[in-house]
Write a protein that holds these residues in place. Structure first.
Motif, PDB file in Angstrom:
ATOM      1  N   SER A 143     -15.503 -15.597  47.227  1.00 54.51           N
ATOM      2  CA  SER A 143     -14.080 -15.856  47.449  1.00 54.51           C
ATOM      3  C   SER A 143     -13.600 -16.983  46.543  1.00 54.51           C
ATOM      4  N   ARG A 144     -14.466 -17.930  46.227  1.00 50.88           N
ATOM      5  CA  ARG A 144     -14.106 -19.007  45.308  1.00 50.88           C
ATOM      6  C   ARG A 144     -13.771 -18.436  43.930  1.00 50.88           C
ATOM      7  N   THR A 145     -14.567 -17.475  43.464  1.00 49.84           N
ATOM      8  CA  THR A 145     -14.307 -16.831  42.181  1.00 49.84           C
ATOM      9  C   THR A 145     -12.945 -16.149  42.198  1.00 49.84           C
ATOM     10  N   VAL A 146     -12.653 -15.471  43.285  1.00 48.31           N
ATOM     11  CA  VAL A 146     -11.376 -14.770  43.412  1.00 48.31           C
ATOM     12  C   VAL A 146     -10.223 -15.770  43.339  1.00 48.31           C
ATOM     13  N   LEU A 147     -10.359 -16.909  44.014  1.00 49.37           N
ATOM     14  CA  LEU A 147      -9.311 -17.927  43.970  1.00 49.37           C
ATOM     15  C   LEU A 147      -9.134 -18.490  42.565  1.00 49.37           C
ATOM     16  N   GLU A 148     -10.231 -18.683  41.858  1.00 45.77           N
ATOM     17  CA  GLU A 148     -10.145 -19.183  40.476  1.00 45.77           C
ATOM     18  C   GLU A 148      -9.407 -18.186  39.584  1.00 45.77           C
ATOM     19  N   ILE A 149      -9.690 -16.904  39.764  1.00 41.55           N
ATOM     20  CA  ILE A 149      -9.019 -15.870  38.981  1.00 41.55           C
ATOM     21  C   ILE A 149      -7.526 -15.853  39.318  1.00 41.55           C
ATOM     22  N   PHE A 150      -7.228 -15.957  40.602  1.00 36.68           N
ATOM     23  CA  PHE A 150      -5.825 -15.950  41.033  1.00 36.68           C
ATOM     24  C   PHE A 150      -5.077 -17.139  40.435  1.00 36.68           C
ATOM     25  N   LYS A 151      -5.701 -18.298  40.418  1.00 33.01           N
ATOM     26  CA  LYS A 151      -5.064 -19.486  39.846  1.00 33.01           C
ATOM     27  C   LYS A 151      -4.785 -19.278  38.356  1.00 33.01           C
ATOM     28  N   ARG A 152      -5.763 -18.752  37.628  1.00 36.53           N
ATOM     29  CA  ARG A 152      -5.551 -18.483  36.195  1.00 36.53           C
ATOM     30  C   ARG A 152      -4.393 -17.511  35.992  1.00 36.53           C
ATOM     31  N   TYR A 153      -4.344 -16.493  36.843  1.00 42.27           N
ATOM     32  CA  TYR A 153      -3.283 -15.491  36.762  1.00 42.27           C
ATOM     33  C   TYR A 153      -1.920 -16.144  36.996  1.00 42.27           C
ATOM     34  N   VAL A 154      -1.815 -16.948  38.031  1.00 38.30           N
ATOM     35  CA  VAL A 154      -0.555 -17.637  38.335  1.00 38.30           C
ATOM     36  C   VAL A 154      -0.170 -18.555  37.177  1.00 38.30           C
ATOM     37  N   ASP A 155      -1.131 -19.285  36.630  1.00 40.78           N
ATOM     38  CA  ASP A 155      -0.859 -20.168  35.489  1.00 40.78           C
ATOM     39  C   ASP A 155      -0.339 -19.377  34.291  1.00 40.78           C
ATOM     40  N   GLU A 156      -0.959 -18.231  34.014  1.00 46.86           N
ATOM     41  CA  GLU A 156      -0.529 -17.412  32.883  1.00 46.86           C
ATOM     42  C   GLU A 156       0.874 -16.850  33.103  1.00 46.86           C
ATOM     43  N   ILE A 157       1.141 -16.379  34.299  1.00 48.70           N
ATOM     44  CA  ILE A 157       2.470 -15.843  34.610  1.00 48.70           C
ATOM     45  C   ILE A 157       3.509 -16.951  34.510  1.00 48.70           C
ATOM     46  N   THR A 158       3.199 -18.123  35.021  1.00 45.21           N
ATOM     47  CA  THR A 158       4.117 -19.253  34.958  1.00 45.21           C
ATOM     48  C   THR A 158       4.426 -19.614  33.510  1.00 45.21           C
ATOM     49  N   ALA A 159       3.400 -19.631  32.668  1.00 44.53           N
ATOM     50  CA  ALA A 159       3.600 -19.939  31.249  1.00 44.53           C
ATOM     51  C   ALA A 159       4.459 -18.874  30.569  1.00 44.53           C
ATOM     52  N   LEU A 160       4.213 -17.601  30.897  1.00 46.17           N
ATOM     53  CA  LEU A 160       5.023 -16.515  30.331  1.00 46.17           C
ATOM     54  C   LEU A 160       6.482 -16.638  30.745  1.00 46.17           C
ATOM     55  N   VAL A 161       6.715 -16.907  32.007  1.00 46.14           N
ATOM     56  CA  VAL A 161       8.080 -17.053  32.508  1.00 46.14           C
ATOM     57  C   VAL A 161       8.760 -18.244  31.828  1.00 46.14           C
ATOM     58  N   ALA A 162       8.036 -19.348  31.679  1.00 45.44           N
ATOM     59  CA  ALA A 162       8.605 -20.532  31.035  1.00 45.44           C
ATOM     60  C   ALA A 162       8.972 -20.219  29.576  1.00 45.44           C
ATOM     61  N   ARG A 163       8.097 -19.513  28.849  1.00 41.96           N
ATOM     62  CA  ARG A 163       8.389 -19.157  27.464  1.00 41.96           C
ATOM     63  C   ARG A 163       9.593 -18.207  27.389  1.00 41.96           C
ATOM     64  N   PHE A 164       9.630 -17.248  28.283  1.00 37.43           N
ATOM     65  CA  PHE A 164      10.718 -16.296  28.304  1.00 37.43           C
ATOM     66  C   PHE A 164      12.039 -17.010  28.635  1.00 37.43           C
ATOM     67  N   SER A 165      12.017 -17.900  29.607  1.00 37.61           N
ATOM     68  CA  SER A 165      13.201 -18.638  30.013  1.00 37.61           C
ATOM     69  C   SER A 165      13.733 -19.508  28.889  1.00 37.61           C
ATOM     70  N   SER A 166      12.819 -20.108  28.109  1.00 34.36           N
ATOM     71  CA  SER A 166      13.259 -20.997  27.023  1.00 34.36           C
ATOM     72  C   SER A 166      13.917 -20.205  25.890  1.00 34.36           C
ATOM     73  N   THR A 167      13.574 -18.931  25.742  1.00 34.66           N
ATOM     74  CA  THR A 167      14.223 -18.118  24.703  1.00 34.66           C
ATOM     75  C   THR A 167      15.618 -17.682  25.124  1.00 34.66           C
ATOM     76  N   LEU A 168      15.911 -17.719  26.422  1.00 30.93           N
ATOM     77  CA  LEU A 168      17.226 -17.317  26.921  1.00 30.93           C
ATOM     78  C   LEU A 168      18.243 -18.453  26.830  1.00 30.93           C
ATOM     79  N   LEU A 169      17.748 -19.663  26.727  1.00 29.59           N
ATOM     80  CA  LEU A 169      18.657 -20.811  26.717  1.00 29.59           C
ATOM     81  C   LEU A 169      19.298 -21.047  25.407  1.00 29.59           C
TER      82      LEU A 169
END
Length: 147
Positions: free
Chosen positions: A121-147
């Motif tokens: 379950s620890r491995t699963v949580l680590e993967i989930f955290k990486r996924y959330v971090d990647e999605i957050t970074a993508l959203v931030a990059r996408f948002s900055s191109t809209l401004l």
């Protein structure tokens, strides 16, 4: 923008660092080995084949809380079975679903009859955290191109 979707398999997220002990091993020896290697579980084998698993919760519930002498109790007396497996090519999503359905925090990965890894379950949580971090970074990059 090119988005590459990679499907992780059990082999990609499993740990190969686990302990296997014979069912006749006393629980005190197993607990010492687990502590020495900083592991929260041990796979129990009979005649060289996986037969069960003993976790830190098993020790707490079946030995400490029951006030049983851990030196006199064998792993086979406290192990949980049957084991829950997937194979190395199982997609991560299916492996996690299996863990949820079976209510386990450790999923054994096998190749043929051999245990080759464990997904925790620890491995699963680590993967989930990486996924959330990647999605957050993508959203931030996408948002900055809209401004």
């Amino acid at each position: 923008m090119i988005v590459l979707i990679v499907v992780l398999k059990a082999r990609d997220i499993m740990t190969k660092d686990f302990i296997i002990l014979d069912a006749s091993t006393d629980c005190l020896s197993a607990a010492k080995r687990m502590a020495e290697h900083h592991k929260g579980f041990v796979i129990v084998s009979r005649q060289g084949k996986p037969a069960g698993i003993v976790t830190e919760w098993d020790f707490l519930e079946k030995i400490v809380a029951a006030e049983v002498d851990s030196h006199s109790v064998k792993l086979e007396s406290v192990m949980s079975d049957p084991l829950v497996y997937c194979d190395m090519e199982t997609p991560t999503e299916e492996a996690i679903q299996l863990m949820v359905e079976k209510g386990v925090r450790r999923l054994l990965v096998r190749e043929g009859e051999n245990v080759v890894g464990v997904i925790t379950s620890r491995t699963v949580l680590e993967i989930f955290k990486r996924y959330v971090d990647e999605i957050t970074a993508l959203v931030a990059r996408f948002s900055s191109t809209l401004l």
